[in-house]
Design a protein around this motif. Structure first.
Motif, short mmCIF file in Angstrom:
data_model
loop_
_atom_site.label_atom_id
_atom_site.label_comp_id
_atom_site.label_asym_id
_atom_site.label_seq_id
_atom_site.Cartn_x
_atom_site.Cartn_y
_atom_site.Cartn_z
N GLN A 420 33.59 28.16 48.68
CA GLN A 420 32.52 27.81 49.52
C GLN A 420 33.19 26.97 50.70
OE1 GLN A 420 31.56 27.34 46.35
NE2 GLN A 420 29.88 28.69 46.26
N MET A 499 47.51 40.44 39.16
CA MET A 499 46.50 40.03 38.98
C MET A 499 45.08 40.87 39.63
SD MET A 499 45.14 36.34 40.48
CE MET A 499 44.99 37.22 42.06
N VAL A 503 42.07 42.43 37.34
CA VAL A 503 40.91 42.00 37.81
C VAL A 503 40.00 43.34 37.84
CG1 VAL A 503 39.31 41.26 39.39
CG2 VAL A 503 41.29 39.88 38.73
N ILE A 506 39.53 44.76 34.49
CA ILE A 506 38.45 44.08 33.72
C ILE A 506 37.01 44.54 34.09
CG2 ILE A 506 37.40 41.93 32.92
CD1 ILE A 506 39.92 42.15 31.35
N GLU A 507 37.09 44.53 35.33
CA GLU A 507 35.80 45.00 36.18
C GLU A 507 35.42 46.23 35.51
OE1 GLU A 507 36.26 44.92 40.02
OE2 GLU A 507 35.37 43.07 40.44
N CYS A 510 33.86 45.87 32.33
CA CYS A 510 32.71 45.47 32.41
C CYS A 510 31.52 46.30 32.71
CB CYS A 510 32.38 44.21 33.31
SG CYS A 510 33.16 42.72 32.81
N GLN A 512 30.89 46.33 35.90
CA GLN A 512 30.18 45.72 37.10
C GLN A 512 31.28 45.78 38.37
OE1 GLN A 512 29.56 41.83 35.63
NE2 GLN A 512 27.47 42.51 34.78
N SER A 514 32.72 44.21 42.12
CA SER A 514 32.66 43.09 43.21
C SER A 514 33.67 43.77 44.27
CB SER A 514 33.00 41.78 42.68
OG SER A 514 34.50 41.95 42.47
N ASN B 28 23.37 41.52 29.48
CA ASN B 28 24.14 42.69 30.32
C ASN B 28 25.30 43.06 29.54
OD1 ASN B 28 22.39 43.22 32.18
ND2 ASN B 28 23.13 41.47 33.53
N LEU B 29 26.06 41.94 29.43
CA LEU B 29 27.51 42.40 28.88
C LEU B 29 27.33 42.58 27.21
CD1 LEU B 29 29.57 39.46 30.10
CD2 LEU B 29 29.98 41.58 30.41
N ARG B 32 26.65 46.28 27.73
CA ARG B 32 28.01 47.07 27.94
C ARG B 32 28.78 47.20 26.72
NH1 ARG B 32 30.12 50.55 31.02
NH2 ARG B 32 32.46 50.25 31.42
N MET B 93 36.16 38.05 28.69
CA MET B 93 35.65 37.96 29.93
C MET B 93 35.34 36.57 30.63
SD MET B 93 34.95 41.03 30.62
CE MET B 93 34.63 42.72 29.88
N PHE B 96 37.36 35.12 33.40
CA PHE B 96 37.10 35.54 34.79
C PHE B 96 36.04 35.10 35.44
CE2 PHE B 96 40.40 38.51 35.11
CZ PHE B 96 40.69 38.86 33.68
N PRO B 98 34.12 32.72 37.82
CA PRO B 98 34.27 32.12 39.18
C PRO B 98 33.73 30.85 38.97
CG PRO B 98 32.43 33.64 39.79
CD PRO B 98 32.72 33.82 38.37
N ASN B 100 31.72 27.49 40.70
CA ASN B 100 30.79 27.37 41.59
C ASN B 100 30.78 26.08 42.00
OD1 ASN B 100 29.85 25.89 39.45
ND2 ASN B 100 28.58 27.66 38.80
N MET B 201 40.93 35.21 41.04
CA MET B 201 40.82 35.87 39.84
C MET B 201 39.41 35.73 39.18
SD MET B 201 43.66 35.85 36.72
CE MET B 201 42.99 36.00 35.06
N HIS B 202 38.57 36.40 39.49
CA HIS B 202 37.01 36.31 39.30
C HIS B 202 36.57 37.51 39.28
CE1 HIS B 202 36.47 35.76 43.42
NE2 HIS B 202 35.43 36.35 43.24
N ILE B 203 35.67 37.53 38.58
CA ILE B 203 34.57 38.56 38.82
C ILE B 203 33.08 38.18 38.64
CG2 ILE B 203 33.61 40.74 37.36
CD1 ILE B 203 36.03 40.74 35.97
N ARG B 204 32.40 38.65 39.49
CA ARG B 204 31.15 38.35 39.88
C ARG B 204 30.24 38.92 38.96
NH1 ARG B 204 29.85 39.56 45.52
NH2 ARG B 204 31.62 38.38 46.37
N PHE B 205 30.30 38.18 37.67
CA PHE B 205 29.25 38.82 36.80
C PHE B 205 27.87 38.86 37.27
CE2 PHE B 205 32.23 39.42 33.45
CZ PHE B 205 33.29 38.57 33.66
N LEU B 206 27.12 39.87 37.29
CA LEU B 206 25.89 39.98 37.81
C LEU B 206 24.89 39.66 36.80
CD1 LEU B 206 26.34 43.19 39.67
CD2 LEU B 206 26.59 40.79 40.55
N THR B 210 22.95 46.44 35.17
CA THR B 210 24.13 47.14 36.45
C THR B 210 23.94 48.66 35.90
OG1 THR B 210 26.15 46.66 35.34
CG2 THR B 210 25.41 45.50 37.39
#
Lengths: 784, 220
Positions: A420, A499, A503, A506-507, A510, A512, A514, B28-29, B32, B93, B96, B98, B100, B201-206, B210
């Motif tokens: 942000q 990395m 990622v 892993i996505e 999942c 999902q 991004s 959700n997970l 999955r 999981m 990962f 993010p 906030n 190193m993050h995933i936007r978990f929705l 999905t």
């Protein structure tokens, strides 16, 4: 002390040059006034000298051949243009004589200042500035150059990662600013006391849309200098770029509306629809031309001389065609440049690539310089209309609405971002919103039927000068004071790549996605489809390898271009050192030292690549070459050393000279042919008997001469063969050998390892052995 | 129905506390998870191996291995298991997530350490706390295996270079006779100091489902 004296002398020289040129120009202008009718002496036609008396047919005069004639009007226009450009360029030279100036005062300020001086002189001699800045000239010749430069050197990766944010600020931000400023000014106009009642809403909106064109060049320079973090940089860069497009669209729309006496709601609706059509159309055209350009360059390997031409012609074509259909030409040319860049740079030769970059930068600099310069001149020489209220309120609203806009927009978009924007970031974004060239050009080329045009011109000049001088000069101390989040450029490539793969994986698990997902997908599509069509030598490669090749190529070219002097530097000391080192060195050598150097290069190059993308966005400079030069010079040293160490049988001087000879490219030749030449002619020179596996590569091949690189062999581009084939398949591969970049020039040179592979090297505590004994079965050389 | 639902909610509450996900994300997970495990209670390696989406990823072995690695479960155990349940799935999981706006600096630091530890565990396959040259080489080889015609030797070279860099950063005054054992976690942290791990190193978990949003084959 001496340097300051020198500086002063240099400044004096520069100033006197400029004055000379100024005078020349003024006289040139005067001459124009006087010699409006050229009359060459040998004029045999009947001339009516006086209108009062009837004239008999004059007798033919007999004149001799004139020795000296002058025909100024014939060359007038090109001459004056060239003079202006020269003058502006001299000004730029003058700035850099004392380099500290440009740190504290942005170049745009200086240019405007010079323009003011010239304008004052012209005003004093009652001269008119040449009426070259017309709407056509600006839109058809100057703007595309500026925008092409922006688009070509845009750092794509951070841009696409932040695309949503950038577009959000650019589009919505500009709209917010335009409408906000326009409406507020319209409100002000309602007050009778200010005397601007005759400006209606459309004209206010038009003016507001011009004023909200942000040109953050100065801010970008500052940000880059202090290394502010990537996010802010890319947002402000992208915003500056895309709001040009938005501004031009709004400008066209509002000027159309300004002609109409009454605006209905359908017009507004149509306006919005038109906006989307314009944007989408621009992008489409850009993509089309970009792909065609990339495709064309696939076949240009036989006509290398005109390769840069394609880049320019296609971009310009995209621009013009878009202008023809009145869709966003700015977007078209930007998209074209972005699309075309990667593929073209892979297809064309290195020299064409350099040429393209240089020329793009040069043209853009000229264009922008001229505009600022002209701004200075016009400020003095044009007739102004000053209205305190309107102008002061314009300034005020410009600031207020920008600040508000950034605040509100950031609040809305922050939850969608993973990094942000803090308040400091927002402040620097808002403060960096200087107005510049586009704003001035747009207002200057307003059609004359806007009845308050002079007021608008005055107001925008005021805003520009105010923001450029005040904000431009003060942004550096403020940002440094606020200590914005800096970026860290030293990344470990391997881990980063790892990395990203993690990622992504892993996505997938999942289910999902991004933005990494899209990046992966696009990369796949790119590799499978696009590159096959558009790129000539299509080989998918990982980013590390590509990086490495690029650096090698650059080094190779640099080597080719470098003067002889570099290589012949410091032979004696080095050879002494070598002899000593050689004696004390144990037989077993460690390969990892080279590997480390390679990795140094890798990381340095990564740093450089990042820096390269950032540095390109500095409008006034080409990317900083000092790092390559640095690496190059060190390499020279290492080459000399290694040559010495290796070829104890032959005088090293001969080695270098021989290798020097074959480093030159035949005219019109490419690297491949040069290496062929070198390989064939470097017959049986250095005998590295200690290197058994080098049998397949001819001893005096290019890779040889750049010892000690044998160890790291070539990147195998074709086939998975570990053994290097007799002829190195790809010229780059040879060069990659040559990449041994020691940390300091005085490091001990590398000797070839025995065929055992990895051994420990006895370095001065610098290197770190990873293994105590030769590793199992690996060859001495490593093939890529 | 009602009873099982509250039990599930109870469970979710537990999981939410431990991993920091929200309810929707957990749901959700879980779906999955069901998909991956074929509606069983646990996932085995074979389940993950058979995913076509992962097929292109060069380090899939390490990624899959990470799921079965006990060290990633924050319970100070070592070794690996053969089957993992939903809780373990979530724990992995959770590395990962993010950050906030509300995470404090200490939390960010902790997150970063977690992520680094995750990466570290991926390198260190024999669980001895250091990444030796052999292990690192293996990882780099795998990483490079998908990108073109890179030979093994290249990967070795790069791996060695990286190790040397780590060594030179962390143990700058090592004598020529010393032997660099391997990268410890502290060294690993050191070299990745500049990387803004928590934000990259993050995933936007929705929060939304999905399954219906994906185009193409739904079983993967």
């Amino acid at each position: 002390m001496g340097s300051s004296v020198l500086c002063r002398a240099g400044i004096l020289r520069g100033v006197s040059c400029m004055l000379l040129l100024l005078l020349l120009f003024c006289f040139g202008g005067k001459c124009e006034v006087q010699e409006s009718k050229p009359s060459p002496p040998t004029n045999l036609q009947p001339v009516e000298n006086e209108f009062n008396q009837p004239q008999a047919y004059p007798e033919e005069e007999r004149t001799n051949l004139p020795m000296f004639t002058m025909d100024y009007p014939r060359i007038q226009i090109p001459f004056e243009i060239t003079l202006w450009v020269l003058l502006a360029s001299f000004a730029k030279i003058g700035f850099h004589i004392y380099h500290k100036i440009t740190i504290w005062i942005p170049e745009s300020c200086l240019l405007i200042a010079i323009g003011l001086i010239v304008g004052a002189i012209m005003h004093a001699v009652k001269e008119e500035p040449p009426a070259v800045l017309t709407s056509n000239v600006f839109f058809l010749y100057m703007l595309p150059l500026i925008v092409l430069d922006n688009g070509y050197f845009m750092p794509t990766r951070p841009f696409f990662e932040n695309m949503g944010t950038v577009l959000w600020y650019a589009v919505v931000g500009t709209l917010w600013n335009s409408i906000g400023i326009g409406l507020s000014l319209f409100a002000i106009c309602q007050f009778e006391v200010f005397g601007v009642q005759d400006i209606n809403l459309q004209e206010n909106l038009l003016f507001a849309s011009i004023i909200s064109a942000v040109d953050p060049v100065a801010a970008l320079n500052v940000f880059e200098d202090i290394g502010v973090n990537e996010q802010i940089y890319i947002v402000i860069f992208g915003e500056g770029l895309y709001n040009d497009a938005v501004t031009v669209v709004l400008y066209n729309m509002f000027s159309f509306l300004a002609d109409m006496p009454v605006v209905e709601s359908t017009d507004v609706f149509l306006g919005v629809a038109r906006f989307f059509i314009v944007a989408a159309g621009g992008i489409l055209f850009g993509l089309l031309f970009g792909f065609v350009a990339a495709f064309t360059t696939r076949f240009t390997h036989n006509v290398r001389q005109i390769e840069p031409l394609f880049v320019f012609m296609y971009s310009y074509m995209a621009y013009l065609v878009a202008e023809c259909f009145a869709i966003s030409s700015v977007l078209a040319i930007i998209t074209c440049a972005i699309t075309m860049k990667h593929y073209v740079e892979e297809n064309v030769s290195q020299r064409s690539c350099t040429t393209i970059r240089h020329v793009v930068k040069m043209l853009a600099t000229v264009s922008e310089t001229l505009i600022f310069f002209f701004l200075g001149v016009v400020t003095i020489t044009t007739e102004h209309e000053w209205n305190w209220a309107y102008i002061v309120f314009t300034l005020l609203f410009a600031f207020i609405w920008r600040g508000l806009g950034i605040l509100v927009l950031t609040q809305i978009i922050n939850p969608f971002r993973t990094i942000q924007f803090t308040f400091k970031d927002q402040f620097s974004l808002a403060y960096g919103g200087l107005r510049g060239a586009i704003c001035f050009a747009l207002v200057f080329t307003l059609p004359d039927n806007i009845n308050r045009k002079n007021l608008f011109v005055t107001a925008s000049i005021t805003v520009i000068i105010f923001t450029v001088f005040l904000q431009g000069i003060s942004i550096r101390p403020i940002v440094e004071y606020m200590n914005i989040r800096k970026t860290n450029k030293d990344l470990n490539t391997i881990n980063v790549e790892m990395m990203e793969h993690v990622v992504c994986g892993i996505e997938d698990l999942c289910g999902q996605w991004s933005h990494y997902y899209w990046k992966d997908k696009f990369k796949k599509f790119n590799d499978r489809v696009l590159r096959r069509i558009l790129v000539r030598d299509n080989r998918a490669e990982s980013s590390i390898v590509a990086l490495y090749k690029r650096l090698e190529l650059q080094n190779a070219i640099g080597l080719l271009d470098s003067p002889m002097g570099d290589l012949s530097a410091a032979p004696s000391i080095v050879s002494l050192y070598d002899k000593r080192k050689e004696a004390s060195r144990p037989k077993r050598k460690f390969l990892a030292g080279d590997v480390r150097k390679m990795h140094d290069i890798l990381s340095k190059n990564m740093y450089k690549i990042r820096q390269k993308t950032m540095a390109y966005t500095n409008k006034y400079n080409l990317p900083d070459d000092t790092r390559t030069k640095e690496i190059l010079i060190r390499r020279h040293a290492s080459i000399r050393r290694s040559l010495r160490a290796e070829s104890f049988r032959e005088p090293s001087a001969q080695n270098t000279f021989k290798s020097q000879k074959y480093y030159s490219l035949r005219p019109g030749g490419s690297l491949e042919t040069a290496f062929e030449l070198r390989r064939r002619s470097n017959g049986a020179d250095v005998d590295l008997s200690a290197r058994p596996q080098s049998s397949d590569v001819s001893p005096r091949s290019s890779s040889r001469s750049i010892l000690p690189m044998r160890r790291l062999n070539t990147i195998k581009e074709s086939g998975g063969a570990v053994e290097p084939p007799a002829v190195p398949p790809h010229p780059h591969t040879d060069q990659i050998d040559g990449d041994k970049d020691p940390h300091e020039p005085m490091q001990p040179p590398q000797l070839p390892p025995p065929p055992g592979g990895w051994v420990r090297e006895n370095q001065n505590g610098e290197g770190n052995p990873l293994l105590r004994h030769p590793s199992q079965g690996s060859r001495g050389s490593v093939s890529f | 129905m009602g009873a099982s639902q509250t039990r599930a909610e109870h469970q979710y509450q537990d999981l939410a506390d431990k991993t920091g996900f929200s309810f929707e994300q957990i749901k959700n997970l879980y779906q999955r998870f069901q998909q991956l495990s074929g509606n069983e209670e646990t996932i085995s390696r074979a389940n993950l191996d058979s995913m076509p989406a992962l097929a292109n990823n060069p380090i899939r072995k390490q990624i899959i291995g990470a799921f079965f690695d006990k060290r990633n479960q924050h319970q100070d155990e070592v070794g690996s298991c053969d089957q993992i349940g939903f809780e373990q799935f979530l724990m992995v999981m959770s590395h990962f997530r993010p950050p906030n706006l509300r995470t404090t600096d200490e939390e960010k630091e902790a997150m970063r350490k977690e992520k680094l530890r995750f990466l570290f565990n991926m390198h260190d396959s024999d669980n001895d706390g250091t990444i030796t040259l052999a292990e690192y080489r293996k990882v780099v080889e795998e990483l490079m295996s998908k990108s073109g015609e890179i030979g093994q030797e290249t990967a070795k070279a790069i791996a060695d270079a990286a190790m040397l860099e780590v060594a030179s950063i962390n143990v700058p005054n090592m004598g020529p006779e010393e032997f660099y054992e391997g990268i410890t976690f502290e060294h690993f942290e050191e070299i990745l100091k500049g990387l803004e791990m928590e934000s990259r190193m993050h995933i936007r978990f929705l929060d939304v489902d999905t399954l219906t949003m994906r185009c193409g084959k739904s079983q993967s």
